[in-house]
Design a protein around this motif. Sequence first.
Motif, PDB file in Angstrom:
ATOM      1  N   GLU A 416       0.940  -0.898  -0.069  1.00 24.39           N
ATOM      2  CA  GLU A 416      -0.195  -0.051  -0.009  1.00 24.39           C
ATOM      3  C   GLU A 416       1.073   1.314   0.106  1.00 24.39           C
ATOM      4  OE1 GLU A 416      -2.820   0.368   3.222  1.00 24.39           O
ATOM      5  OE2 GLU A 416      -3.553   2.401   2.368  1.00 24.39           O
ATOM      6  N   ASN A 475      -4.283   5.567  -2.325  1.00 29.99           N
ATOM      7  CA  ASN A 475      -5.607   5.742  -1.115  1.00 29.99           C
ATOM      8  C   ASN A 475      -6.443   6.735  -2.619  1.00 29.99           C
ATOM      9  OD1 ASN A 475      -5.960   4.138   1.254  1.00 29.99           O
ATOM     10  ND2 ASN A 475      -3.639   4.810   1.366  1.00 29.99           N
ATOM     11  N   GLU A 507      -7.557   1.878  -3.437  1.00 26.38           N
ATOM     12  CA  GLU A 507      -8.194   2.177  -2.217  1.00 26.38           C
ATOM     13  C   GLU A 507      -9.269   2.916  -1.915  1.00 26.38           C
ATOM     14  OE1 GLU A 507      -6.764   1.418   1.429  1.00 26.38           O
ATOM     15  OE2 GLU A 507      -4.825  -0.013   0.394  1.00 26.38           O
ATOM     16  N   ASP A 537     -11.305   0.457   1.887  1.00 27.22           N
ATOM     17  CA  ASP A 537     -10.651   0.738   3.260  1.00 27.22           C
ATOM     18  C   ASP A 537     -11.431   1.017   4.673  1.00 27.22           C
ATOM     19  OD1 ASP A 537      -8.406   1.048   4.544  1.00 27.22           O
ATOM     20  OD2 ASP A 537      -8.008   2.975   3.545  1.00 27.22           O
ATOM     21  N   LYS A 558     -11.221  -4.571   3.338  1.00 26.92           N
ATOM     22  CA  LYS A 558      -9.938  -3.952   4.254  1.00 26.92           C
ATOM     23  C   LYS A 558     -10.471  -4.072   5.072  1.00 26.92           C
ATOM     24  CE  LYS A 558      -6.224  -2.316   2.638  1.00 26.92           C
ATOM     25  NZ  LYS A 558      -5.317  -1.318   3.027  1.00 26.92           N
ATOM     26  N   GLU A 594      -5.791  -4.831   8.575  1.00 27.21           N
ATOM     27  CA  GLU A 594      -5.144  -3.793   8.982  1.00 27.21           C
ATOM     28  C   GLU A 594      -4.321  -3.685  10.115  1.00 27.21           C
ATOM     29  OE1 GLU A 594      -6.605  -0.318   6.448  1.00 27.21           O
ATOM     30  OE2 GLU A 594      -7.609  -0.598   8.362  1.00 27.21           O
TER      31      GLU A 594
HETATM   32 MG    MG Z   1      -5.617   2.583   2.838  1.00 28.89          MG
END
Ligand code: MG
Length: 642
Positions: A416, A475, A507, A537, A558, A594
Amino acid sequence: MASAPPQFPFTLLSPIADRQALRTRRFFLGVLAYAVGVVLLGLATMVDLLTPQGFALSVALVAAWNGALFWLFASGANAQFRDKSLTHVQTLGGIAVIMFVAYQFQRDRSLVLVWCLVVLLFGIFRFRTREFVTSTLFMLAGYALVINLLMTFRPQSVDVYLEWYQWAWLALILPAVALVGARISALRDRLVRANDELTNALGTIQRMATHDSLTGLPNRASLTDTMQHLIADADRSGRRFGLLFIDLDHFKAINDTLGHPTGDQLLREAARRLRTSVRESDLVARLGGDEFVIMANDAGDRDSLGLLADKLLASLSQPVVLEGHEVKVTASIGMASFPDDGHDVPTLLSNADMAMYKAKSTGRDRRIAYSSDLGEHALERFEVEKGLRRALQDNELRLFYQPKIDFQSGRMLGVEALIRWQHPDHGLLLPDRFIRVAEESNFIIPLGQWVLQTACRQIRAWQDARLPRFSVAVNLSSKQISDDGFLSHLQSILRTTGADAGLLELEITESMVMEDPAKSARLLANLRGLGVKLSIDDFGTGYSSLSYLKQLPVDTLKVDRGFVKDLPHNRDDLAITRAVIAMAHSLSMRVVAEGVEDQKQFDLLKLEGCDEFQGYLCRPAVSSTDLESLVRRHGLSIPLSG
Ligand code: MG
Ligand code: C2E
Ligand code: MG
């Protein structure tokens, strides 16, 4: 200023004073009128209008009647009547007494009948038209009866024509008086009503100026005012007090996904919980949005302020049912005390706010006390805005990469990309110090473009360097995806950098999708068409409808770090994680956990069937060169560092 400031700076006095006392006083006023009447009867006896016997009988009747009334008022029996003042009863009784006296008079009965007007006057402030009419009719009937009785029993003492003439005269004059009385009475009623309305309106206006209409709590103006008073008082007496700055976590997401009415409901519930968790003498105010401030009078030192904050955190995090969903909402609290952390209202509020912001950026659902070094580290908003533009030009922004590891094979399937700011004065800054400001100031658009461009260039560079294939996740912010040019911009980046779209992952958060579900669905489908992968996310913090997510072309969920943090001990979090894994698998999505930091979390998540993880247990985000050398050394099987 009293030691305990009132929670509401004004109270409307109850208009229900002792009404019974008022009624009794009014009754005595009537007694006074009777007393005057008795004196006049005495004089009438002296001039032979009344026989001594008639006088005695009249006085006895007056005494008996008033005695009976007195008993009604003194015993409270009057309360059983609809008209507790007994105005109508007293009027009718008074008329009966007048008629009795008129019968006793030898001549000149008109003198007695004048008292009928006095009786009507008595009703002016209380009667409606109906009561005036009945009283008038009662008088006319009473006098007619008196004339008839006189004609029967004492014909020698009556001049029939004169009496009927007087009756006719009364029949003319009394209705007129009654009519005027009724008008006055109606006017008075209207006046009273207008006065009541005015008092209510004044109260409402005052309330609106000092209170928040949604929660009923005092607003910022009211808080500032009370704080100023308290500071002046505390300065003199040397007292201390504490301030708590409370901000609900992820409130915007709830508002965006479940709608504003539900958000309002949550705010009201939060306000209620805060109010019931503190003492009467503490002030709970709402500054706006999801921000509340509590001024705690007896919690001047850090310890007791901390205990109070813990109590509030516990109370706020109790589940609340919104639209049938059970939702758990946490809060971030900043604490400041007078006089240590500020001597005036703006300083105290901004220091408590700064501490709150710190609590947010270090993981939410916690409290942090203000300290002077917080102030040094916290960048002023304008400094961030100005600085970011310069940072972009001067190449101070960096992308770091955090590995995502497959539980089964132990191989790194992707990374990421996380932004960092290499600040010339403040060192390496994490995104929580500047992303929010960037988002609020629209600077997130050029910033996001820079991130996409840099990530794609990096993909191409690693392809060219013949590194094993792994994806790079970027992101996105909601402003970016609602920007109409986003898709074509991404296409041109992919074209110019020559990055393999299949290695790019985007994400987005649930709340971003739910802001405009239909538009997002179209965009996601188009992105999918380009060959990029998509993941949701921070899953679990946005309360989006699962049935909706199922229709989106998403590859991965996630699970938010917040749910992983307390595993394996926290049963609720375990249940949620389990449910998310089962649901995602049933929709053929992969699940990434995560923030996995230790072996126990790793073991549990692996056992539960989670697909990938990301976290300090493997690596924090590292620079591109560090990542490259890791991969060159170990291939994709990067050893865990934890
Ligand atoms: Mg993220
Ligand atoms: P996120 O996308 O949920 O990223 C994960 C965050 O968790 C990262 O923080 C990462 O460093 C941190 N993290 C990873 N493993 C662990 C762990 O084991 N323990 C703990 N305590 N933390 C861990 P970071 O880099 O500070 O990023 C914070 C957030 O900032 C990101 O959350 C993301 O929402 C946002 N962000 C970062 N880079 C970008 C970007 O390029 N664009 C946009 N729009 N937002 C970004
Ligand atoms: Mg996340």
